[in-house]
Motif scaffolding. Structure first.
Motif, short mmCIF file in Angstrom:
data_model
loop_
_atom_site.label_atom_id
_atom_site.label_comp_id
_atom_site.label_asym_id
_atom_site.label_seq_id
_atom_site.Cartn_x
_atom_site.Cartn_y
_atom_site.Cartn_z
N LYS A 91 -78.00 -23.72 115.12
CA LYS A 91 -78.74 -24.97 115.09
C LYS A 91 -78.04 -25.83 113.85
O LYS A 91 -77.63 -27.05 114.44
CB LYS A 91 -79.95 -24.76 114.84
CG LYS A 91 -80.77 -26.02 114.86
CD LYS A 91 -82.31 -25.88 114.67
CE LYS A 91 -83.18 -27.52 114.68
NZ LYS A 91 -84.55 -26.97 114.55
N ARG A 111 -74.38 -26.60 115.06
CA ARG A 111 -74.22 -27.80 116.15
C ARG A 111 -74.53 -29.14 115.52
O ARG A 111 -74.07 -30.22 115.79
CB ARG A 111 -75.12 -27.39 117.14
CG ARG A 111 -75.43 -28.37 118.47
CD ARG A 111 -76.33 -27.98 119.45
NE ARG A 111 -77.34 -27.74 118.94
CZ ARG A 111 -78.65 -27.26 119.64
NH1 ARG A 111 -78.34 -26.88 120.99
NH2 ARG A 111 -79.90 -27.04 119.04
N GLU A 112 -75.80 -29.21 115.03
CA GLU A 112 -75.91 -30.54 114.10
C GLU A 112 -75.03 -31.18 113.48
O GLU A 112 -74.59 -32.15 113.39
CB GLU A 112 -77.12 -30.61 113.53
CG GLU A 112 -78.45 -30.29 114.13
CD GLU A 112 -79.66 -30.13 113.27
OE1 GLU A 112 -79.55 -30.26 112.13
OE2 GLU A 112 -80.88 -29.85 113.87
N HIS A 144 -71.84 -32.05 115.59
CA HIS A 144 -72.36 -33.42 116.05
C HIS A 144 -72.17 -34.62 115.30
O HIS A 144 -71.55 -35.57 115.68
CB HIS A 144 -73.85 -33.18 116.76
CG HIS A 144 -74.33 -34.29 117.48
ND1 HIS A 144 -73.80 -34.77 118.72
CD2 HIS A 144 -75.15 -35.45 117.19
CE1 HIS A 144 -74.54 -35.87 119.13
NE2 HIS A 144 -75.08 -36.17 118.03
N ARG A 201 -66.39 -31.78 119.19
CA ARG A 201 -67.28 -31.45 120.20
C ARG A 201 -67.02 -30.17 120.77
O ARG A 201 -68.01 -29.47 121.17
CB ARG A 201 -66.65 -32.51 121.54
CG ARG A 201 -67.23 -33.85 121.13
CD ARG A 201 -68.55 -34.08 121.11
NE ARG A 201 -68.97 -35.57 120.87
CZ ARG A 201 -70.06 -35.90 120.55
NH1 ARG A 201 -71.07 -35.10 120.56
NH2 ARG A 201 -70.35 -37.37 120.66
N GLU A 234 -69.12 -28.08 118.55
CA GLU A 234 -70.80 -28.23 118.78
C GLU A 234 -70.91 -27.68 120.24
O GLU A 234 -72.08 -27.10 119.93
CB GLU A 234 -70.68 -29.79 119.01
CG GLU A 234 -72.37 -30.25 119.54
CD GLU A 234 -72.36 -31.44 119.72
OE1 GLU A 234 -73.50 -31.93 120.30
OE2 GLU A 234 -71.35 -32.20 119.65
N ALA A 248 -73.81 -24.28 120.65
CA ALA A 248 -74.92 -24.71 121.50
C ALA A 248 -74.81 -23.53 122.60
O ALA A 248 -75.69 -22.81 122.87
CB ALA A 248 -74.67 -26.00 122.36
N ASP A 288 -78.28 -22.54 124.62
CA ASP A 288 -78.67 -24.16 124.93
C ASP A 288 -77.77 -24.47 125.85
O ASP A 288 -76.82 -25.15 125.55
CB ASP A 288 -78.79 -24.87 124.02
CG ASP A 288 -79.50 -26.16 124.15
OD1 ASP A 288 -79.73 -26.38 125.40
OD2 ASP A 288 -79.98 -26.87 123.17
N ARG A 303 -77.43 -26.33 128.68
CA ARG A 303 -77.29 -27.82 129.02
C ARG A 303 -76.54 -28.60 127.80
O ARG A 303 -75.69 -29.71 128.00
CB ARG A 303 -78.70 -28.28 129.21
CG ARG A 303 -79.41 -27.76 130.27
CD ARG A 303 -80.56 -28.49 130.84
NE ARG A 303 -81.24 -27.83 131.93
CZ ARG A 303 -80.81 -28.00 133.11
NH1 ARG A 303 -80.10 -28.88 133.48
NH2 ARG A 303 -81.58 -27.38 134.16
N GLU A 304 -77.09 -28.41 126.61
CA GLU A 304 -76.21 -29.03 125.36
C GLU A 304 -74.90 -28.70 125.57
O GLU A 304 -74.03 -29.55 125.08
CB GLU A 304 -77.03 -28.90 124.16
CG GLU A 304 -78.38 -29.49 124.07
CD GLU A 304 -78.23 -31.05 124.08
OE1 GLU A 304 -77.33 -31.56 123.62
OE2 GLU A 304 -79.30 -31.58 124.23
N THR A 332 -72.62 -30.68 127.99
CA THR A 332 -72.48 -31.94 127.42
C THR A 332 -71.34 -32.13 126.55
O THR A 332 -70.48 -32.94 126.61
CB THR A 332 -73.71 -32.58 126.93
OG1 THR A 332 -74.81 -32.58 128.02
CG2 THR A 332 -73.45 -34.14 126.74
N ALA A 333 -71.61 -31.14 125.41
CA ALA A 333 -70.58 -31.19 124.44
C ALA A 333 -68.97 -30.66 124.93
O ALA A 333 -68.08 -31.39 124.39
CB ALA A 333 -70.83 -30.10 123.31
#
Length: 649
Positions: A366, A369-370, A373, A389, A392, A396, A401, A403-404, A407-408
């Motif tokens: 977590k 990833r933050e 990001h 990216r 990140e 994720a 996770d 879905r995240e 996106t990344a």
């Protein structure tokens, strides 16, 4: 004492030459100044300094070079020999070398593919004691159990079907010989890996299986070939096939039932080569469950190295040379400038990136990833943003996770670096596969090879989803409830295959991407078969039209008595005359107009791919057909090779 690389000692011959060149250069410079300046003006024009620091720095440099030459030659002393002790297990490999193993139903042929699997097993089990048996009409131990895997690899390189003195495939004798060889080791639990097509086995196989089970031999059976098979070619004559008594080519096929029986009755595992599973990981999972024992390894010569004792003097001599030859007047200014640069240099980004990397390595996904990001949002450099990216997305994905992660990974595809781009495509394909599996099974796809679901479990999951779809009530518009997971599954996996192909098209080609792509295609093909079966069952369960069940014919009351209209059995209450006919006609016109509008509306929907008259099975088959080009090979990168988009949708 001896030297591992004595050639480096030749550098010592250059040191006297360098000293002579330095002395000659100093004398030439002194003569030039003597000829240029008159003796009476030398004291006024020239300020002489001591030459001692310069010569001292030169001597330190020569000493450092001499010490480095000896260090590069690696002086060492012999301290005798040492017998290594290793902890491992006994693994016997039985390779089928009959003529049927030259069938080319798998590329390039069955025997070559089996050899490749053996090479992978040798690399995956470095501490195990491995031997090899070759069998056809009779078995033979070509490589006894040994920790010297290079010797086993040499045997695998040379072995072929010509080594078999007798034709046929006596699988029972091979199991018996392997069991007897493993029993002589005195260990209770051992492993036997069989690579064969399972065709035309001879001997009492059931008795040999019982003997292996009682001896604690766990059999891992690996089927090589396909059930469709191929013609058997005479070795050395690629255009000449073996014919049977009727003059037809002899076709050799994979018999998985025989191989599966060997594995199941000895509590082992069975798989087919090329099915998408990681065969070395599968075998390793079985072997790791056996009892390990300590055994003698290789005998190696022990040498004491002395090069590290020369590195410290060489470093000290280099430091002395630098200190002795430095002019200290400008040191203060240089130190001030360096300190100013260090204070003004932006170090925040490097610190944040290091913190994100440490968080990822410490499994604090977590925070990682933050951090990645925030780094990606704060930088304007396109390439740097893509790399952040990717970090990140990795955090994720490991946090599940997906879905995240999707996106990344999409943002990382804007990179111009082929390595970053390939990693982004691979991660994108893995995330899409996981999203499709979660929609079907409700949980992520397992990473442990021992927990990988087989096709039977996949069939159960699809059939349960289709059963829920049949039980749900169909709404007036839109898809039927329960079809969403199937449609999402097909879409995600089709896109995943495209991303795997893009990763394989970039250097270097990733074998993980190839295995994941093959596994996804296996599931998609099986899903197509299940949807076809579901469609056939639905059609069979629908009520069939019976003779005489057609729509009633319109008439004026004077039709055939069989129709129940006209004649003497007309309506008694006067209904059904012209008035009712006109009224029915008006209503029919209205219905026609209404249906016409509805058909038009449905036609528009059909153009967009949302036809409500289309059944869920037909729609799923249509989506699979639209993505059927996935089986035609790797896809090109498309227009991205001309200009990368700002976003990857």
């Amino acid at each position: 004492m001896s030297f591992a690389h004595p050639g480096w000692l030749a550098l010592l011959l250059l040191l006297p030459l360098l000293g002579a060149v330095a002395v000659m250069t100093s004398r030439m410079r002194r003569r030039q100044w003597t000829a240029f300046v008159a003796p009476r003006l030398r004291e006024a024009l020239l300020k002489r300094g001591s030459s001692l620091p310069r010569w001292l720095a030169f001597l330190f440099l020569l000493a450092a070079c001499a010490a480095l030459s000896f260090a590069l030659a690696r002086p060492r002393a012999d301290a005798g020999t040492k017998l290594e002790k290793t902890v491992g297990r006994n693994v016997m490999i039985a390779l089928d070398i009959s003529k049927s193993m030259r069938v080319a139903d798998v590329k390039p042929d069955r025997l070559t593919q089996a050899k490749i699997i053996i090479y992978e097993l040798l690399d995956a089990m470095p501490n195990e004691r491995i031997g090899m048996i070759g069998f056809a009409g009779s078995p033979y131990v070509y490589a006894p159990l040994t920790v010297d895997h290079s010797a086993v690899s040499e045997i695998v390189d040379q072995i072929d079907e010509k080594w078999a003195p007798l034709g046929g495939s006596d699988l029972a004798s091979a199991v018996h010989l392997a069991t007897e060889t493993l029993k002589k080791t005195g260990q209770k639990n051992n492993a036997l890996v069989i690579l064969s097509d399972g065709e035309k086995h001879e001997g009492d196989l059931d008795a040999m299986i019982t003997e292996a089970e009682q001896s604690g031999v766990y059999i891992v059976a690996i089927g090589v070939g396909t059930e469709d098979g191929g013609p058997v070619i005479i070795p050395g004559s690629p255009n000449q096939q073996i014919m049977d008594e009727t003059g037809r080519p002899v076709i050799s096929r994979l018999h998985p039932d025989v191989m599966r029986k060997l594995a199941e009755e000895t509590k082992g595992r069975f798989t087919i080569a090329g099915s998408g599973l990681d065969v070395p990981a599968l075998v390793n999972s079985v072997v790791k469950g056996l009892d390990a024992f300590e055994m003698d390894g290789r005998e190696r010569r022990v040498s004491i190295e002395f090069y590290q004792w020369l590195m410290l003097p060489s470093i000290l001599f280099l430091i002395g040379s630098i200190v002795a030859g430095t002019r200290w007047k400008g040191i203060r200014t240089a130190a001030t400038a360096i300190a100013a640069l260090m204070l003004t240099a932006p170090g925040a980004k490097a610190g944040e990136a290091s913190g994100a990397k440490e968080a990822l390595a410490g499994k604090n996904y977590k925070a990682a990833r933050e951090a990645y990001h925030n780094l990606a949002e704060s930088t304007k450099a396109r390439e740097t943003k893509a790399r952040y990216r990717l970090g990140e997305a990795t955090a994720a994905y490991r946090a599940k996770d997906f879905r995240e992660a999707r996106t990344a990974y999409s943002g990382s595809l804007l990179s111009e670096d082929p390595m970053v781009d390939a990693s982004g495509h691979l991660g994108m394909g893995n995330s899409l596969f996981q999203l499709g599996w979660i929609g079907l099974a409700g949980e992520s796809y397992p990473q442990d090879p021992a927990s990988v679901p087989d096709l039977d479990k996949f069939d159960d999951l699809v059939k349960k989803t289709l059963a829920k779809m049949r039980e749900a009530e169909e709404p007036e518009e839109g898809d039927t409830p329960g079809f969403g997971p199937i449609e999402s599954l097909i879409t995600n996996w089709a896109d995943a295959v495209r991303h795997f192909d893009s990763a394989l098209a970039l250097p270097p080609s990733d074998q993980v991407a190839r295995r994941n792509r093959d596994l996804t295609m296996i599931y998609l093909k099986r899903l197509k078969e299940l949807l076809k079966e579901e469609e056939q069952q639905t059609q069979q369960s629908m009520p069939q039209a019976q003779p005489g069940d057609g729509p009633p014919q319109e008439g004026d009351g004077k039709g055939d008595p069989k129709d129940g209209k006209g004649g003497e059995k007309g309506p008694k209450d006067g209904k059904g005359g012209d008035g009712d006919k006109d009224k029915g006609g008006d209503k029919g016109d209205k219905d026609k107009d209404k249906d016409g509008k509805k058909d038009k509306k449905d036609g528009d929907k059909g153009d967009k791919g949302n036809n409500p008259n289309e059944s869920p099975e037909e729609r799923a088959k249509r989506i699979l057909k639209e993505n059927a080009d996935l089986e035609k090979g790797p896809l090109t990168r498309g227009r991205r090779e001309f200009q990368n988009p700002e976003k990857d949708w």
